[in-house]
Design an enzyme around this catalytic site. Structure first.
Site, PDB file in Angstrom:
ATOM      1  N   CYS A   1       0.787  -1.279  -0.414  1.00 41.80           N
ATOM      2  CA  CYS A   1       0.090   0.119   0.023  1.00 41.80           C
ATOM      3  C   CYS A   1       0.868   1.567   0.469  1.00 41.80           C
ATOM      4  CB  CYS A   1      -1.298  -0.085   1.414  1.00 41.80           C
ATOM      5  SG  CYS A   1      -2.500  -0.662   1.336  1.00 41.80           S
TER       6      CYS A   1
HETATM    7  N1  CO8 Z   1     -20.901  -9.306   6.859  1.00 38.80           N
HETATM    8  C1  CO8 Z   1     -21.196  -9.791   7.724  1.00 38.80           C
HETATM    9  N2  CO8 Z   1     -19.905 -10.110   8.997  1.00 38.80           N
HETATM   10  C2  CO8 Z   1     -18.326 -10.010   8.913  1.00 38.80           C
HETATM   11  C3  CO8 Z   1     -18.323  -9.595   7.582  1.00 38.80           C
HETATM   12  C4  CO8 Z   1     -18.965  -9.807   6.845  1.00 38.80           C
HETATM   13  N3  CO8 Z   1     -18.935  -9.392   5.280  1.00 38.80           N
HETATM   14  N4  CO8 Z   1     -16.996 -10.376   7.719  1.00 38.80           N
HETATM   15  C5  CO8 Z   1     -16.445 -10.021   8.816  1.00 38.80           C
HETATM   16  N5  CO8 Z   1     -17.729  -9.778  10.251  1.00 38.80           N
HETATM   17  C6  CO8 Z   1     -18.094 -10.090  11.078  1.00 38.80           C
HETATM   18  C7  CO8 Z   1     -16.978 -11.179  12.022  1.00 38.80           C
HETATM   19  O1  CO8 Z   1     -17.294 -11.872  11.589  1.00 38.80           O
HETATM   20  C8  CO8 Z   1     -17.265 -10.817  13.194  1.00 38.80           C
HETATM   21  O2  CO8 Z   1     -18.305 -11.833  14.135  1.00 38.80           O
HETATM   22  P1  CO8 Z   1     -18.431 -11.552  15.197  1.00 38.80           P
HETATM   23  O3  CO8 Z   1     -18.223 -10.618  16.056  1.00 38.80           O
HETATM   24  O4  CO8 Z   1     -18.894 -12.729  15.740  1.00 38.80           O
HETATM   25  O5  CO8 Z   1     -16.633 -12.434  15.756  1.00 38.80           O
HETATM   26  C9  CO8 Z   1     -17.691  -9.493  13.288  1.00 38.80           C
HETATM   27  O6  CO8 Z   1     -18.881  -9.212  12.161  1.00 38.80           O
HETATM   28  C10 CO8 Z   1     -16.790  -7.970  12.999  1.00 38.80           C
HETATM   29  O7  CO8 Z   1     -15.725  -8.465  12.321  1.00 38.80           O
HETATM   30  P2  CO8 Z   1     -14.162  -7.860  12.577  1.00 38.80           P
HETATM   31  O8  CO8 Z   1     -13.629  -7.074  13.812  1.00 38.80           O
HETATM   32  O9  CO8 Z   1     -13.398  -8.371  11.634  1.00 38.80           O
HETATM   33  O10 CO8 Z   1     -14.658  -6.788  11.650  1.00 38.80           O
HETATM   34  P3  CO8 Z   1     -13.430  -5.240  12.276  1.00 38.80           P
HETATM   35  O11 CO8 Z   1     -14.547  -4.137  11.960  1.00 38.80           O
HETATM   36  O12 CO8 Z   1     -12.434  -5.051  12.512  1.00 38.80           O
HETATM   37  O13 CO8 Z   1     -13.621  -4.906  10.534  1.00 38.80           O
HETATM   38  C11 CO8 Z   1     -11.936  -4.555   8.824  1.00 38.80           C
HETATM   39  C12 CO8 Z   1     -13.034  -4.970   9.466  1.00 38.80           C
HETATM   40  C13 CO8 Z   1     -12.932  -3.735   7.639  1.00 38.80           C
HETATM   41  C14 CO8 Z   1     -11.512  -5.004   7.876  1.00 38.80           C
HETATM   42  C15 CO8 Z   1     -11.477  -3.553   9.252  1.00 38.80           C
HETATM   43  O14 CO8 Z   1     -11.253  -4.628  10.623  1.00 38.80           O
HETATM   44  C16 CO8 Z   1     -10.471  -2.824   8.872  1.00 38.80           C
HETATM   45  O15 CO8 Z   1     -10.531  -1.747   8.154  1.00 38.80           O
HETATM   46  N6  CO8 Z   1      -8.946  -3.208   9.189  1.00 38.80           N
HETATM   47  C17 CO8 Z   1      -7.656  -2.643   8.636  1.00 38.80           C
HETATM   48  C18 CO8 Z   1      -7.482  -3.233   7.712  1.00 38.80           C
HETATM   49  C19 CO8 Z   1      -6.119  -2.519   6.979  1.00 38.80           C
HETATM   50  O16 CO8 Z   1      -6.200  -1.427   7.169  1.00 38.80           O
HETATM   51  N7  CO8 Z   1      -5.659  -2.819   6.015  1.00 38.80           N
HETATM   52  C20 CO8 Z   1      -4.993  -2.415   5.349  1.00 38.80           C
HETATM   53  C21 CO8 Z   1      -4.505  -3.558   4.282  1.00 38.80           C
HETATM   54  S1  CO8 Z   1      -4.188  -2.430   2.713  1.00 38.80           S
HETATM   55  C22 CO8 Z   1      -2.956  -3.089   2.916  1.00 38.80           C
HETATM   56  O17 CO8 Z   1      -1.765  -3.466   3.113  1.00 38.80           O
HETATM   57  C23 CO8 Z   1      -2.499  -3.372   0.459  1.00 38.80           C
HETATM   58  C24 CO8 Z   1      -1.939  -4.758   0.428  1.00 38.80           C
HETATM   59  C25 CO8 Z   1      -1.290  -5.133  -0.798  1.00 38.80           C
HETATM   60  C26 CO8 Z   1      -2.699  -5.049  -1.397  1.00 38.80           C
HETATM   61  C27 CO8 Z   1      -3.465  -6.041  -1.012  1.00 38.80           C
HETATM   62  C28 CO8 Z   1      -4.466  -6.221  -2.246  1.00 38.80           C
HETATM   63  C29 CO8 Z   1      -5.959  -7.653  -2.604  1.00 38.80           C
END
Ligand code: CO8
Length: 373
Positions: free
Chosen positions: A156
């Site tokens: 990223c």
């Molecule tokens: N629908 C419904 N429920 C869901 C879904 C979904 N799609 N996904 C997860 N849930 C559920 C989970 O199972 C969990 O349930 P429970 O509480 O019962 O266990 C609940 O929702 C909460 O899940 P999370 O804790 O995972 O949810 P978050 O509130 O943390 O949100 C995010 C998830 C949106 C992914 C968030 O954590 C986020 O954005 N984090 C930051 C990520 C970030 O900045 N990453 C950078 C990556 S990009 C990068 O570096 C580039 C890499 C190279 C590119 C790659 C290209 C492919």
């Protein structure tokens, strides 16, 4: 030492849009299919049933509403769940080069430049579609640019890390006009079958032209006051696809050969890293966060950006200080902060300060402090 200025930017937007609603319908059809096919194993407890995705979760957890992709029928086909692209012969321009050339031409036109004026091309992205020859050299040839080209990858943060290389080349006198392109075809390395991440990414390409101020011809110029890069190893965002897979006899379809992350950990760990990085970079330039007119931040998560800005300026702020493009484009890896810079420069006056900042896998963080001339 020559002053380095950004003189033009470009943005290639792919032809297809996938809304959250469309994405969730196809994902849930895949889940239903999977659970039906594996009913006996699920019943026996040897396979875990898949849970459906939800539009409400996606928008609330990330701020993403839709994303652009190069191809959508394959992604939305529950029997496929990945783009359906056509392999091109070696004598045809490759896909990453094609979108980079489009964005590059826009940046050159904005800067009042011809491709022949370019003396270095850096292709900086999260994944290259092949090992060699470098994408940048194909792009250099397709444009008719001079000098040399090379590829680099800091996930990223690829764009900001490449801007520092471009700025250093200009400041040292080695180059006068450096083109940075960020073709991000994230759809090719996203695991569309994983509900934790299937909604996160989108495709796009950005371009930035960095020139020596004294020879630039553009009316609109952004002086680069400073760049600062930092990395700290983490496995929380990882993709194990690589050239040794074949020799290791590993399964190219295995889950770890595409993007995966510990999203919550990334959120918690990267917010303080990014805000401290920006603050220290500004301080080193004798500046404070409150003096910055606009922050063009990496676009991974709405809540993350809000927290970073709150840590910097001490209060909630609106999109005028830190514009958002994530709702429309989703996370476009290294291109996100550059799309924000390309799209949201209105209202920034001559003399105003801005910060372009990326953060992500590595971990990596890169900041570029600019002043509008
Ligand atoms: N629908 C419904 N429920 C869901 C879904 C979904 N799609 N996904 C997860 N849930 C559920 C989970 O199972 C969990 O349930 P429970 O509480 O019962 O266990 C609940 O929702 C909460 O899940 P999370 O804790 O995972 O949810 P978050 O509130 O943390 O949100 C995010 C998830 C949106 C992914 C968030 O954590 C986020 O954005 N984090 C930051 C990520 C970030 O900045 N990453 C950078 C990556 S990009 C990068 O570096 C580039 C890499 C190279 C590119 C790659 C290209 C492919």
């Amino acid at each position: 030492m020559p002053r380095a200025v950004i003189t033009g930017t470009g943005l290639y937007v792919p032809p297809h849009v996938i809304t959250n609603a469309e994405l969730v319908v196809s994902f849930n059809a895949y889940v239903e299919r999977f659970n039906t096919e594996h009913a006996a194993a699920i019943e026996a407890g040897t396979v875990a049933a898949l849970a459906p995705s939800s539009e409400a979760f996606i928008e609330k957890a990330s701020g993403i509403q839709r994303r652009y992709v190069m191809e959508k029928s394959g992604v939305l086909d529950p029997a496929r769940m990945r783009p359906k692209l056509t392999e091109r012969p070696d004598d045809q321009l490759s896909l990453m080069a094609e979108i980079a050339v489009d964005a590059a031409r826009q940046a050159l036109a904005a800067a009042g430049r011809q491709a022949a004026d370019v003396d270095a091309v850096i292709c900086a992205a999260s994944n290259m579609q092949r090992a060699y020859p470098a994408m940048a050299i194909e792009i250099q040839q397709a444009l008719g640019a001079g000098g040399y080209g090379f590829d680099m990858n800091v996930a990223c943060s690829s764009a900001t890390f490449a801007i520092e290389q471009a700025v250093n080349a200009v400041r040292s006198g080695a180059s006068r006009c450096v083109l940075v392109v960020n073709p991000e075809i994230t759809s090719g390395h996203l695991e569309w079958k994983d509900r934790d991440c299937h909604f996160i990414f989108g495709d796009v390409c950005t371009a930035v032209l960095v020139e020596a101020d004294e020879t630039a011809v553009a009316a609109e110029r952004w002086e680069v006051l400073g760049t600062r890069l930092a990395t700290q190893f983490s496995n929380n965002i990882r993709n194990n696809a690589g050239f040794l897979n074949r020799s290791e006899d590993s399964d190219p379809e295995a889950r770890d050969k595409t993007f995966r992350q510990e999203g919550r950990k990334v959120f918690k760990e990267v917010v303080p890293i990014a805000s401290a990085h920006i603050e220290a970079h500004l301080q080193a330039q004798g500046l404070t966060p409150a003096q910055v007119r606009r922050y063009w931040l990496h676009q991974a998560n709405l809540g993350m950006n809000q927290l970073i800005i709150k840590k910097l300026v001490g209060q909630e702020v609106g999109p005028d200080l830190a514009p958002l493009i994530l709702d429309e484009f989703a996370n476009t890896a290294s291109a996100g902060s550059i799309i924000a810079f390309h799209r949201h420069r209105d209202g920034v006056q001559s003399g105003d300060l801005g910060v372009i900042c990326s953060f992500g896998a590595g971990y990596s963080v890169g900041s570029v402090i600019v002043r509008k001339q």
